[in-house]
Motif scaffolding. Structure first.
Motif, short mmCIF file in Angstrom:
data_model
loop_
_atom_site.label_atom_id
_atom_site.label_comp_id
_atom_site.label_asym_id
_atom_site.label_seq_id
_atom_site.Cartn_x
_atom_site.Cartn_y
_atom_site.Cartn_z
N PHE A 56 -17.38 -24.14 -23.30
CA PHE A 56 -16.40 -23.13 -22.89
C PHE A 56 -15.35 -23.04 -23.99
O PHE A 56 -14.99 -24.04 -24.59
CB PHE A 56 -15.72 -23.54 -21.58
CG PHE A 56 -14.59 -22.64 -21.18
CD1 PHE A 56 -14.83 -21.45 -20.53
CD2 PHE A 56 -13.27 -22.98 -21.47
CE1 PHE A 56 -13.78 -20.61 -20.16
CE2 PHE A 56 -12.22 -22.15 -21.10
CZ PHE A 56 -12.48 -20.97 -20.45
N MET A 57 -14.88 -21.83 -24.27
CA MET A 57 -13.79 -21.65 -25.23
C MET A 57 -12.89 -20.54 -24.73
O MET A 57 -13.37 -19.48 -24.32
CB MET A 57 -14.33 -21.29 -26.62
CG MET A 57 -13.23 -21.19 -27.67
SD MET A 57 -13.84 -20.98 -29.36
CE MET A 57 -14.18 -19.22 -29.37
N ASP A 58 -11.58 -20.78 -24.77
CA ASP A 58 -10.63 -19.74 -24.39
C ASP A 58 -9.89 -19.25 -25.62
O ASP A 58 -10.22 -19.60 -26.76
CB ASP A 58 -9.69 -20.22 -23.28
CG ASP A 58 -8.70 -21.28 -23.73
OD1 ASP A 58 -8.65 -21.61 -24.94
OD2 ASP A 58 -7.95 -21.79 -22.86
N SER A 59 -8.86 -18.45 -25.41
CA SER A 59 -8.13 -17.84 -26.53
C SER A 59 -7.42 -18.87 -27.40
O SER A 59 -7.19 -18.62 -28.58
CB SER A 59 -7.14 -16.80 -26.02
OG SER A 59 -6.19 -17.41 -25.17
N SER A 60 -7.07 -20.02 -26.86
CA SER A 60 -6.41 -21.04 -27.69
C SER A 60 -7.39 -21.60 -28.72
O SER A 60 -7.01 -21.91 -29.85
CB SER A 60 -5.79 -22.14 -26.84
OG SER A 60 -6.77 -22.77 -26.05
N GLY A 61 -8.65 -21.74 -28.36
CA GLY A 61 -9.68 -22.15 -29.31
C GLY A 61 -9.87 -21.11 -30.40
O GLY A 61 -9.98 -21.43 -31.58
#
Length: 115
Positions: A56-61
């Protein structure tokens, strides 16, 4: 709490950074702690971030990767991304940032000259 393990392989020419797990707001600092010294040090010429084991990756990543890319480009160095699972790649598609990155299927494909 989510987990992220980050492994590093390589040397002066290329370095592979391989995060494993969820890359989000609560874990991005672990990736930043590995990438920052590579950016500041001036070596390697090519930093490869292998996203194949990121679940999983969100905008911080994404922000972390964009920041790293900008800093490396200013030093005439490269950042290559090894394509992750569909859920991870979707972050690049949704934000229209996929064309900003050199994206490959395997780390060995990121071998070209530094631009």
């Amino acid at each position: 709490m989510t987990q992220l393990d980050v492994r590093v392989h390589g040397g002066d020419t290329r370095c592979i950074v391989a995060p494993r797990g969820e890359l989000d707001m609560s874990t991005v600092e672990r990736l930043e702690d590995v990438l920052l010294p590579l950016v500041v040090d001036g070596t390697p010429a090519v930093v490869i971030v292998d996203l194949r084991a990121v679940t999983f990756m969100d905008s911080s990543g994404l922000r972390c990767l964009l920041t790293c890319r900008e800093r490396l480009l200013r030093q005439r160095r490269r950042l290559a991304i090894v394509r992750g699972p569909e859920a991870v790649q979707r972050v690049f598609e949704i934000t229209a940032t996929e064309d900003l990155f050199e994206t490959v299927d395997r780390p060995s494909q990121a071998t070209g000259p530094v631009h």
